[in-house]
Design a protein around this motif. Structure first.
Motif, short mmCIF file in Angstrom:
data_model
loop_
_atom_site.label_atom_id
_atom_site.label_comp_id
_atom_site.label_asym_id
_atom_site.label_seq_id
_atom_site.Cartn_x
_atom_site.Cartn_y
_atom_site.Cartn_z
N PHE A 445 -8.99 18.65 20.28
CA PHE A 445 -10.15 18.93 19.44
C PHE A 445 -9.88 20.26 18.73
N ILE A 446 -9.84 20.18 17.42
CA ILE A 446 -9.38 21.29 16.58
C ILE A 446 -10.58 21.92 15.87
N TYR A 447 -10.66 23.25 15.93
CA TYR A 447 -11.80 23.98 15.36
C TYR A 447 -11.39 24.90 14.21
N SER A 448 -10.13 24.88 13.82
CA SER A 448 -9.66 25.73 12.72
C SER A 448 -9.81 24.98 11.40
N LYS A 449 -10.53 25.60 10.49
CA LYS A 449 -10.94 24.89 9.28
C LYS A 449 -9.76 24.47 8.42
N ASP A 450 -8.72 25.31 8.33
CA ASP A 450 -7.60 24.94 7.48
C ASP A 450 -6.89 23.69 8.00
N VAL A 451 -6.80 23.53 9.32
CA VAL A 451 -6.18 22.34 9.88
C VAL A 451 -7.08 21.12 9.68
N VAL A 452 -8.38 21.32 9.89
CA VAL A 452 -9.33 20.23 9.68
C VAL A 452 -9.30 19.75 8.24
N LEU A 453 -9.23 20.69 7.30
CA LEU A 453 -9.18 20.32 5.89
C LEU A 453 -7.88 19.62 5.54
N ARG A 454 -6.78 19.96 6.22
CA ARG A 454 -5.52 19.24 6.00
C ARG A 454 -5.66 17.78 6.42
N LEU A 455 -6.30 17.56 7.56
CA LEU A 455 -6.52 16.19 8.03
C LEU A 455 -7.45 15.43 7.07
N LYS A 456 -8.44 16.13 6.54
CA LYS A 456 -9.33 15.49 5.57
C LYS A 456 -8.56 15.12 4.30
N GLU A 457 -7.66 16.00 3.88
CA GLU A 457 -6.84 15.71 2.70
C GLU A 457 -6.00 14.45 2.92
N ASP A 458 -5.43 14.32 4.11
CA ASP A 458 -4.66 13.12 4.43
C ASP A 458 -5.56 11.88 4.41
N PHE A 459 -6.77 12.02 4.92
CA PHE A 459 -7.72 10.90 4.92
C PHE A 459 -8.00 10.46 3.48
N MET A 460 -8.24 11.42 2.61
CA MET A 460 -8.55 11.08 1.23
C MET A 460 -7.35 10.44 0.52
N ASP A 461 -6.15 10.92 0.83
CA ASP A 461 -4.94 10.30 0.27
C ASP A 461 -4.82 8.85 0.75
N ASP A 462 -5.08 8.64 2.03
CA ASP A 462 -5.03 7.28 2.58
C ASP A 462 -6.09 6.39 1.95
N GLN A 463 -7.23 6.97 1.65
CA GLN A 463 -8.32 6.18 1.08
C GLN A 463 -7.93 5.60 -0.27
N GLU A 464 -7.04 6.30 -0.98
CA GLU A 464 -6.57 5.79 -2.28
C GLU A 464 -5.83 4.47 -2.13
N GLY A 465 -5.25 4.24 -0.95
CA GLY A 465 -4.53 2.99 -0.71
C GLY A 465 -5.35 1.97 0.05
N CYS A 466 -6.67 2.13 0.03
CA CYS A 466 -7.55 1.23 0.77
C CYS A 466 -8.42 0.40 -0.18
N ARG A 467 -8.96 -0.65 0.38
CA ARG A 467 -9.96 -1.47 -0.30
C ARG A 467 -11.27 -1.32 0.43
N GLU A 468 -12.31 -0.91 -0.28
CA GLU A 468 -13.61 -0.74 0.36
C GLU A 468 -14.34 -2.06 0.45
N ILE A 469 -14.90 -2.33 1.63
CA ILE A 469 -15.68 -3.55 1.83
C ILE A 469 -17.15 -3.26 1.53
N THR A 470 -17.74 -4.07 0.70
CA THR A 470 -19.17 -3.95 0.44
C THR A 470 -19.93 -4.88 1.38
N ILE A 471 -21.22 -4.63 1.53
CA ILE A 471 -22.03 -5.49 2.39
C ILE A 471 -22.08 -6.90 1.84
N GLU A 472 -22.04 -7.05 0.51
CA GLU A 472 -22.05 -8.38 -0.10
C GLU A 472 -20.77 -9.14 0.25
N GLU A 473 -19.65 -8.46 0.16
CA GLU A 473 -18.37 -9.10 0.50
C GLU A 473 -18.33 -9.45 1.98
N TYR A 474 -18.84 -8.56 2.81
CA TYR A 474 -18.83 -8.82 4.24
C TYR A 474 -19.67 -10.04 4.59
#
Length: 495
Positions: A445-474
């Motif tokens: 469990f990491i409490y240092s903001k710069d590391v947390v923001l790095r992980l968030k940046e990776d999440f956002m990069d990964d999101q670019e390669g994702c398809r979002e499911i809508t409730i209608e599609e589901y």
């Protein structure tokens, strides 16, 4: 006695056994959903259900299997903490420091204080301030960094993995370990006997290392592990400790698929981290406890906890959880983080089978305006778990949460949670009941903001390669898909 009578006797035996097992399950006071699931299986399919229960369902008393009180007595008798700090006093001092706001004075980050205090109480996990964390995105980064550090080891190398495969990367690491062993470095490897079921057919891989003086031991060995790949109480941890000063933990096992060399999964997206600093002490302690449990060899010596000079300012807690604990520390830390969130909760997980408490927490957070996002693979590696996971997305979507499906030509195996850009969890635990309550896991469990923001940046990069499911599609899913999900969900408390 004719065949019909024999069959009747056998069926009677299984039915009586199923009834007996049902009584045991009822008296164990398990989670109600797990109890009902097992009772349903045993009532509807008494013969098959009893066989499944024998392999996967036995909740053997923890105190009889994992005698952790004896382990703690051995730790105290060995006085390994005399050279670093008194462990029990450290926990109490840190609790007091949190209460008196001596660690964080910003009232906006109360979430950190709550999680820290929770883990001090449930996981016996002190937080450490002197660390340098390096996020390793994917197997290429992890293995290159790991092999370099192994090559520079001077005293000892401790490795603990759920899966180790006789593969290109496995042999590359094996060769480096053999070379270090010949140089006089002590090398110890602990592997899960079920996770490494494939090694039952390739015993030469470990034997070659053993001939070179490397100690290789299985965790909770079972008879014919390749037939029992879902047995309970498995060691799902991935830990490396080098000279007591450098540690690795995360989602990446040892195998070529983690380098994207699998024709079935293609590119494999995962997250690991390298730690330099005092948090390595907890990785080391976890390894030594697991080693002692598996071998009865006591390695509680101050030399495995050398003095560490200044490494960095990253703040973190390393938390080990498993059936040997009275509390599910990682599960409770997740629940606390989710319920304390004010802005956003981002989760990456290959399996999504939350219990009712976590599902309610996520729904409540989303309904209250928190940005809840879950990232999940577009292809399954375990089909029943995959379909069961999909059944839980309806509640998330209806509550206003968002679900992102990773590119189906690639696979995501990362186990990351990010909350309010302030706290992140990275480790071996999936978002499922098996990780939270049955397997041995370890997270940072990491409490240092710069590391947390790095992980968030990776999440956002990964999101670019994702398809979002809508409730209608589901809601437009086919009947076959819905049947698969509903059937799998019935078994989700047992998965």
């Amino acid at each position: 006695m004719d065949a019909a009578n024999i069959i009747t006797i056998i069926l009677g035996f299984f039915i009586l056994s199923a009834i007996f097992a049902s009584i045991l399950i009822f008296l164990e006071n398990r989670d109600p959903s797990r109890t009902l699931a097992w009772l349903l299986v045993l009532m509807v399919f008494p013969v098959v259900g009893f066989m499944i229960y024998l392999f996967f369902g036995q909740n053997i008393k923890k105190k009889k299997i994992f005698k952790m009180q004896k382990l703690y007595s051995d730790i105290k008798a060995s006085k390994i903490f005399d050279s670093i700090r008194d462990f029990e006093n450290l926990i109490e001092i840190q609790k007091q420091a949190i209460m008196e706001d001596l660690i964080f004075v910003d009232p906006e980050i109360d979430i950190k204080r709550r999680i820290m205090n929770l883990l001090l109480n449930t996981g016996r996990s002190p937080f450490t301030l002197n660390n340098k964390i390096k996020i390793l995105k994917n197997g290429d980064e992890k293995f290159e960094c790991l092999i370099e550090d192994i090559s520079n080891a001077k005293e000892h190398i401790h490795m603990e993995y759920y899966i180790i495969k006789d593969s290109q990367i496995g042999n590359r690491i094996k060769d480096v370990l053999i070379r270090k062993s010949r140089e006089g470095v002590a090398v110890r490897i602990l592997y899960d006997d079920v996770g490494c079921w494939n090694m039952w057919f390739k015993r030469g891989f470990f034997k070659q290392m053993q001939k070179e003086g490397i100690q290789v031991e299985p965790f909770l060995p079972v008879f014919l592990p390749f037939l029992n790949r879902k047995l309970n109480y498995r060691n799902h941890r991935k830990i490396v400790v080098i000279d007591g000063k450098i540690g690795y933990v995360g989602g990446i096992n040892i195998g070529d698929e983690y380098l994207g060399r699998s024709s079935e999964f293609g590119f494999w997206r995962d997250t690991h981290m390298k730690i330099e600093g005092e948090a390595v002490y907890m990785l080391q302690l976890t390894f030594l406890l697991d080693w002692y449990f598996s071998t009865k060899h006591k390695l509680f010596d101050p030399k495995y906890f050398p003095p560490i000079s200044y490494c960095g300012h990253d703040v973190m807690q390393v938390v080990a959880s498993g059936p040997d604990s009275n509390w599910e520390a990682i599960h409770k830390a997740y629940f606390t983080a989710i319920t304390q969130a004010k802005k956003a909760i981002y989760i990456q997980t290959p399996y999504f089978i939350p219990d009712e408490s976590l599902l309610m927490a996520l729904k409540t957070a989303s309904l209250s305006g928190v940005d809840v996002r879950i990232m999940f693979p577009g292809k399954p590696d375990h089909k029943m778990v995959y379909y069961a996971s999909f059944s839980y997305f309806e509640a998330i979507l209806k509550a206003g949460g968002r679900v992102f499906i990773y590119d189906s030509d690639r696979f995501i195996h990362a186990k990351v949670m990010i909350v309010d850009d302030e706290v992140a969890s990275l480790g071996t635990a999936n978002m499922d009941l098996r990780s939270f309550m049955i397997n041995f896991e370890i997270n940072g469990f990491i409490y240092s903001k710069d590391v947390v923001l790095r992980l968030k940046e990776d999440f956002m990069d990964d999101q670019e390669g994702c398809r979002e499911i809508t409730i209608e599609e589901y809601n437009s899913r086919g009947i076959v898909q819905k049947l698969k999900e509903s059937t799998s969900r019935l078994f989700s408390p047992m998965l």
